[in-house]
Design a protein around this motif. Sequence first.
Motif, PDB file in Angstrom:
ATOM      1  N   THR A 270      44.270 -30.585  23.680  1.00  0.00           N
ATOM      2  CA  THR A 270      45.274 -29.743  24.460  1.00  0.00           C
ATOM      3  C   THR A 270      44.882 -28.467  25.152  1.00  0.00           C
ATOM      4  O   THR A 270      45.213 -28.078  26.231  1.00  0.00           O
ATOM      5  CB  THR A 270      46.575 -29.497  23.536  1.00  0.00           C
ATOM      6  OG1 THR A 270      45.927 -28.700  22.409  1.00  0.00           O
ATOM      7  CG2 THR A 270      47.320 -30.757  22.942  1.00  0.00           C
ATOM      8  N   GLY A 271      44.024 -28.084  24.213  1.00  0.00           N
ATOM      9  CA  GLY A 271      43.527 -26.495  24.733  1.00  0.00           C
ATOM     10  C   GLY A 271      42.764 -26.854  26.124  1.00  0.00           C
ATOM     11  O   GLY A 271      42.931 -25.899  27.192  1.00  0.00           O
ATOM     12  N   SER A 272      41.751 -27.734  26.337  1.00  0.00           N
ATOM     13  CA  SER A 272      41.086 -27.857  27.256  1.00  0.00           C
ATOM     14  C   SER A 272      41.965 -28.371  28.557  1.00  0.00           C
ATOM     15  O   SER A 272      41.738 -28.208  29.943  1.00  0.00           O
ATOM     16  CB  SER A 272      39.917 -28.880  27.281  1.00  0.00           C
ATOM     17  OG  SER A 272      40.342 -30.267  26.577  1.00  0.00           O
ATOM     18  N   CYS A 273      42.876 -29.017  28.238  1.00  0.00           N
ATOM     19  CA  CYS A 273      43.770 -30.109  29.163  1.00  0.00           C
ATOM     20  C   CYS A 273      44.815 -28.836  29.700  1.00  0.00           C
ATOM     21  O   CYS A 273      44.889 -28.704  31.130  1.00  0.00           O
ATOM     22  CB  CYS A 273      44.784 -31.050  28.559  1.00  0.00           C
ATOM     23  SG  CYS A 273      43.890 -32.607  28.379  1.00  0.00           S
ATOM     24  N   GLU A 274      45.275 -27.804  28.871  1.00  0.00           N
ATOM     25  CA  GLU A 274      46.226 -26.965  29.426  1.00  0.00           C
ATOM     26  C   GLU A 274      45.245 -25.829  30.182  1.00  0.00           C
ATOM     27  O   GLU A 274      45.974 -25.251  31.300  1.00  0.00           O
ATOM     28  CB  GLU A 274      47.144 -26.309  28.268  1.00  0.00           C
ATOM     29  CG  GLU A 274      47.965 -27.112  27.716  1.00  0.00           C
ATOM     30  CD  GLU A 274      48.815 -26.324  26.809  1.00  0.00           C
ATOM     31  OE1 GLU A 274      48.503 -25.387  26.312  1.00  0.00           O
ATOM     32  OE2 GLU A 274      49.815 -27.129  26.315  1.00  0.00           O
ATOM     33  N   MET A 275      44.033 -25.599  29.967  1.00  0.00           N
ATOM     34  CA  MET A 275      43.204 -24.683  30.786  1.00  0.00           C
ATOM     35  C   MET A 275      42.947 -25.132  32.171  1.00  0.00           C
ATOM     36  O   MET A 275      43.122 -24.758  33.279  1.00  0.00           O
ATOM     37  CB  MET A 275      41.772 -24.586  30.114  1.00  0.00           C
ATOM     38  CG  MET A 275      40.710 -23.924  30.935  1.00  0.00           C
ATOM     39  SD  MET A 275      39.791 -24.846  31.960  1.00  0.00           S
ATOM     40  CE  MET A 275      38.786 -25.858  30.934  1.00  0.00           C
ATOM     41  N   ILE A 276      42.842 -26.755  32.331  1.00  0.00           N
ATOM     42  CA  ILE A 276      42.724 -27.453  33.716  1.00  0.00           C
ATOM     43  C   ILE A 276      44.100 -27.128  34.395  1.00  0.00           C
ATOM     44  O   ILE A 276      43.994 -27.052  35.501  1.00  0.00           O
ATOM     45  CB  ILE A 276      42.290 -28.657  33.320  1.00  0.00           C
ATOM     46  CG1 ILE A 276      40.763 -28.759  32.851  1.00  0.00           C
ATOM     47  CG2 ILE A 276      42.258 -29.412  34.821  1.00  0.00           C
ATOM     48  CD1 ILE A 276      40.461 -30.022  32.509  1.00  0.00           C
ATOM     49  N   ILE A 277      45.087 -27.541  33.650  1.00  0.00           N
ATOM     50  CA  ILE A 277      46.470 -27.305  34.289  1.00  0.00           C
ATOM     51  C   ILE A 277      46.870 -26.166  34.756  1.00  0.00           C
ATOM     52  O   ILE A 277      47.384 -25.804  36.179  1.00  0.00           O
ATOM     53  CB  ILE A 277      47.589 -27.822  33.335  1.00  0.00           C
ATOM     54  CG1 ILE A 277      47.483 -29.410  33.049  1.00  0.00           C
ATOM     55  CG2 ILE A 277      49.001 -27.827  33.772  1.00  0.00           C
ATOM     56  CD1 ILE A 277      48.219 -29.795  31.831  1.00  0.00           C
ATOM     57  N   SER A 278      46.168 -25.018  34.005  1.00  0.00           N
ATOM     58  CA  SER A 278      46.711 -23.680  34.621  1.00  0.00           C
ATOM     59  C   SER A 278      45.805 -23.060  35.692  1.00  0.00           C
ATOM     60  O   SER A 278      46.136 -22.294  36.531  1.00  0.00           O
ATOM     61  CB  SER A 278      46.522 -22.791  33.321  1.00  0.00           C
ATOM     62  OG  SER A 278      47.427 -23.142  32.317  1.00  0.00           O
ATOM     63  N   ASN A 279      44.648 -23.659  35.662  1.00  0.00           N
ATOM     64  CA  ASN A 279      43.454 -23.289  36.621  1.00  0.00           C
ATOM     65  C   ASN A 279      43.010 -24.309  37.742  1.00  0.00           C
ATOM     66  O   ASN A 279      42.016 -23.825  38.382  1.00  0.00           O
ATOM     67  CB  ASN A 279      42.414 -22.681  35.865  1.00  0.00           C
ATOM     68  CG  ASN A 279      42.842 -21.651  34.762  1.00  0.00           C
ATOM     69  OD1 ASN A 279      42.997 -20.511  35.474  1.00  0.00           O
ATOM     70  ND2 ASN A 279      42.906 -21.817  33.545  1.00  0.00           N
ATOM     71  N   ILE A 315      51.722 -37.320  37.508  1.00  0.00           N
ATOM     72  CA  ILE A 315      52.218 -38.835  37.420  1.00  0.00           C
ATOM     73  C   ILE A 315      51.286 -39.323  36.272  1.00  0.00           C
ATOM     74  O   ILE A 315      51.909 -40.213  35.540  1.00  0.00           O
ATOM     75  CB  ILE A 315      51.818 -39.320  38.923  1.00  0.00           C
ATOM     76  CG1 ILE A 315      52.569 -38.914  39.886  1.00  0.00           C
ATOM     77  CG2 ILE A 315      51.755 -40.855  38.752  1.00  0.00           C
ATOM     78  CD1 ILE A 315      52.195 -39.355  41.098  1.00  0.00           C
ATOM     79  N   SER A 316      50.256 -39.036  36.260  1.00  0.00           N
ATOM     80  CA  SER A 316      49.350 -39.591  35.120  1.00  0.00           C
ATOM     81  C   SER A 316      49.814 -39.351  33.726  1.00  0.00           C
ATOM     82  O   SER A 316      49.833 -39.980  32.570  1.00  0.00           O
ATOM     83  CB  SER A 316      47.752 -39.257  35.179  1.00  0.00           C
ATOM     84  OG  SER A 316      47.583 -37.732  35.413  1.00  0.00           O
ATOM     85  N   ASN A 317      50.277 -37.990  33.525  1.00  0.00           N
ATOM     86  CA  ASN A 317      50.789 -37.587  32.421  1.00  0.00           C
ATOM     87  C   ASN A 317      52.110 -38.589  32.116  1.00  0.00           C
ATOM     88  O   ASN A 317      52.071 -38.829  30.996  1.00  0.00           O
ATOM     89  CB  ASN A 317      51.380 -36.205  32.678  1.00  0.00           C
ATOM     90  CG  ASN A 317      51.942 -35.582  31.312  1.00  0.00           C
ATOM     91  OD1 ASN A 317      51.893 -36.069  30.247  1.00  0.00           O
ATOM     92  ND2 ASN A 317      52.647 -34.141  31.465  1.00  0.00           N
ATOM     93  N   THR A 318      53.071 -38.681  33.181  1.00  0.00           N
ATOM     94  CA  THR A 318      54.059 -39.429  32.738  1.00  0.00           C
ATOM     95  C   THR A 318      53.826 -40.706  32.641  1.00  0.00           C
ATOM     96  O   THR A 318      54.427 -41.391  31.447  1.00  0.00           O
ATOM     97  CB  THR A 318      55.224 -39.445  34.107  1.00  0.00           C
ATOM     98  OG1 THR A 318      55.503 -37.894  34.375  1.00  0.00           O
ATOM     99  CG2 THR A 318      56.460 -40.004  33.669  1.00  0.00           C
ATOM    100  N   ALA A 365      35.516 -36.065  27.994  1.00  0.00           N
ATOM    101  CA  ALA A 365      34.109 -35.775  28.250  1.00  0.00           C
ATOM    102  C   ALA A 365      33.428 -36.371  29.278  1.00  0.00           C
ATOM    103  O   ALA A 365      32.461 -35.659  29.987  1.00  0.00           O
ATOM    104  CB  ALA A 365      33.458 -36.200  27.179  1.00  0.00           C
ATOM    105  N   GLY A 366      33.911 -37.688  29.623  1.00  0.00           N
ATOM    106  CA  GLY A 366      33.247 -38.445  30.775  1.00  0.00           C
ATOM    107  C   GLY A 366      33.859 -37.609  32.059  1.00  0.00           C
ATOM    108  O   GLY A 366      32.979 -37.541  33.153  1.00  0.00           O
ATOM    109  N   ALA A 367      35.001 -37.254  32.282  1.00  0.00           N
ATOM    110  CA  ALA A 367      35.427 -36.424  33.310  1.00  0.00           C
ATOM    111  C   ALA A 367      34.819 -35.064  33.418  1.00  0.00           C
ATOM    112  O   ALA A 367      34.530 -34.744  34.477  1.00  0.00           O
ATOM    113  CB  ALA A 367      37.050 -36.337  33.228  1.00  0.00           C
ATOM    114  N   ALA A 387      42.141 -37.670  34.631  1.00  0.00           N
ATOM    115  CA  ALA A 387      41.916 -37.832  33.276  1.00  0.00           C
ATOM    116  C   ALA A 387      42.491 -36.618  32.274  1.00  0.00           C
ATOM    117  O   ALA A 387      42.954 -37.028  31.217  1.00  0.00           O
ATOM    118  CB  ALA A 387      40.339 -37.348  33.132  1.00  0.00           C
ATOM    119  N   THR A 388      42.794 -35.533  32.974  1.00  0.00           N
ATOM    120  CA  THR A 388      43.802 -34.464  32.147  1.00  0.00           C
ATOM    121  C   THR A 388      45.208 -34.985  31.937  1.00  0.00           C
ATOM    122  O   THR A 388      45.594 -34.709  30.699  1.00  0.00           O
ATOM    123  CB  THR A 388      43.746 -33.150  33.027  1.00  0.00           C
ATOM    124  OG1 THR A 388      42.227 -32.854  33.211  1.00  0.00           O
ATOM    125  CG2 THR A 388      44.451 -32.171  32.365  1.00  0.00           C
TER     126      THR A 388
END
Length: 483
Positions: A270-279, A315-318, A365-367, A387-388
Motif C-alpha cells: 500500500t505504501g508504494s501504491c499510494e506513493m505512485i497514485i499521489s505522484n 479502472i484496474s483498481n475497481t 516488482a515486475g512493473a 499494476a498499481t
Amino acid sequence: MSLLRLSLTCLSIAANALLAGGIFTFPLLSPVLALHCKLTQPQLTTIALLGMMGQYPFAALVGKVIDGYGPWACSLIASVLFSTGFGLFAAEVAKTPDDIAQPSKSSFRILAACFFLTGLGTASSYFSSIFAASKTFPQYPGAASGASMAFFGLSPLFLSLLASTYFTDPTTGLDVTRFLMFLAIASGIVHVIGAFTLRIPTSQCGVASQPDSVVSGRDEESSIDERQPLLPQKAPRSGGQAVRADEGSVLHLFRDPYFWSLAFIILIITGSCEMIISNIGTIVLSLYPNSVAGIKSLSSSAETVTTTQVRLISISNTLSRLISGPLADIISPLISHKPGDGPSPPRKYRISRVVLLSGTSLLLAGAFVYLELAIKTPGDLWILSVATGVAYGITFTILPSIVSCVWGKEDSGRNFGLITYAPLFGTPLFSYLYAFVSAHNSVGGGVCIGATCWSLTFWVCTGASLLSFVTSILLSQRWKGLV
C-alpha cells in the motif's frame, strides 16, 4: 423500507462513493501546482501525503460515529469537510499570481491543511457508503459492501472524466480553481442529501449488527444441554490452534510475529501504491524532454497523459476488487464456524489467500523493473498504472477475510483497523523517498526532468517488493490449511 426510500438510499450510497475520491485526482492538479504555484516536489508530496494519510488516523473515531449515530452522521461530516477543504484549496490557488518566483510558505501550509481535511472527508464518506449498504441489505453484506467499494474505486475515473470534459481547455489545460470549486459544491450537496437518505431503520440496524450467535441464539437454545461448556473455546487463530479466552487482547495480537509479518507486507504494497497514485502527475512530467516549448504547452500535454493514467489506475483498481473477491472464495473457501460447535467441517482448500498478496508483490516488482529498463515516454506508463491499481485493489479486498480467519471474527473490526495503520508508515516512507530523490536531481529547484528523478526510488521499491514476496510465501506456508 418502502421501494422509494430504498431506491433513494441506493442512489445516495452510489453518489457518496462516486464523489468520495477527490483526493485521488491530485495527480491532475500537481503539474499546475508545480508550474503555477512553483511548489517543490517535497511540498507537492506533503500535500498529497496529508490527503492520503487523512483517511487513516481517525478511522476508529469515524467507526464510533457510525456505531453511535449511523451512516447519515458520517455523510453530514463528510459534506462539511469536503466543502471546506476543496473550497479553501481553490481560493488559495486562485489568489496566487502567475509571476511568482518562489513558493509561498503560508500558501503551502494552507493547501496542505485543506487537503488533510479532504482526506478526513474521504474516510467519513467511505464509511457512510460502506456501512449504509451493509445495513440496508443485512442478508447480503458482502455483495452490498462490495458494490459500494466498486463505486468508490470508480470515483477517480468519474471525476477525471468530468475534469477533462468540462474543466480543461485544449491550450491552457485544467482550470484547477473551477474544478476544485465544483468538487466543493457537488460533494457538499451530495453528502448533505446523504444525511437525510442514509437513515437506516433501527430494526434493520439491529439485525445487521448482531453477531451470528445472537441472531441464531433462539434456534440454538434447544440444543444446549448440561454437557456443553458454559464458556466454549474460541475459534482457532494463528497457527490453527485453539486459544485461551484471554488471548483476544491487543497486547496478545502485538506479540504475534505473524501479525507484524502481515503488517510489513501491507506497508510495502500500500505504501508504494499510494506513493505512485499521489505522484503519477510528476512522474509523467519527468518524462517530458526539456525541449517542450512553453509552460502552458507542457502543462496541457502532461495533464492529458496524467488523466489517462489516473483513469487506468481507477479502472484496474475497481476490476481487481470485483474479480479478486470471488477468486479468493474459489481458491480458498472460508467456512463460518461458531465456537463450541465441535471440530470444523472439512473444506475444499486449494491455495492460501496469502498467495494473492505474493502475486501483487511480484506484479509490483515486475512493473518497477520495467519502468527502470524500458519506459522512455509518458505514454508507456500505462503498465505501471495498471499494476498499481491491480495490486492496491486486491490487497484491500482480501485483507479483511485474512485477518478475520487468522485472528478470529470477534475482534475482526479492531484487528483490521490496526493492520490498516500500516499505510500510515508505508505511504510517507515511500513518498518522501520519491520526493527527496526528485528534489535532489532537479535543476535549480524546479520541476525535475528525466529518469534520475525516480530511478533510485523505484529500485528501492523493487527490493522492498521482493522482500514482501518472500515474507508472504513464508506466511502462506505457516497458515497453510487455515486461510
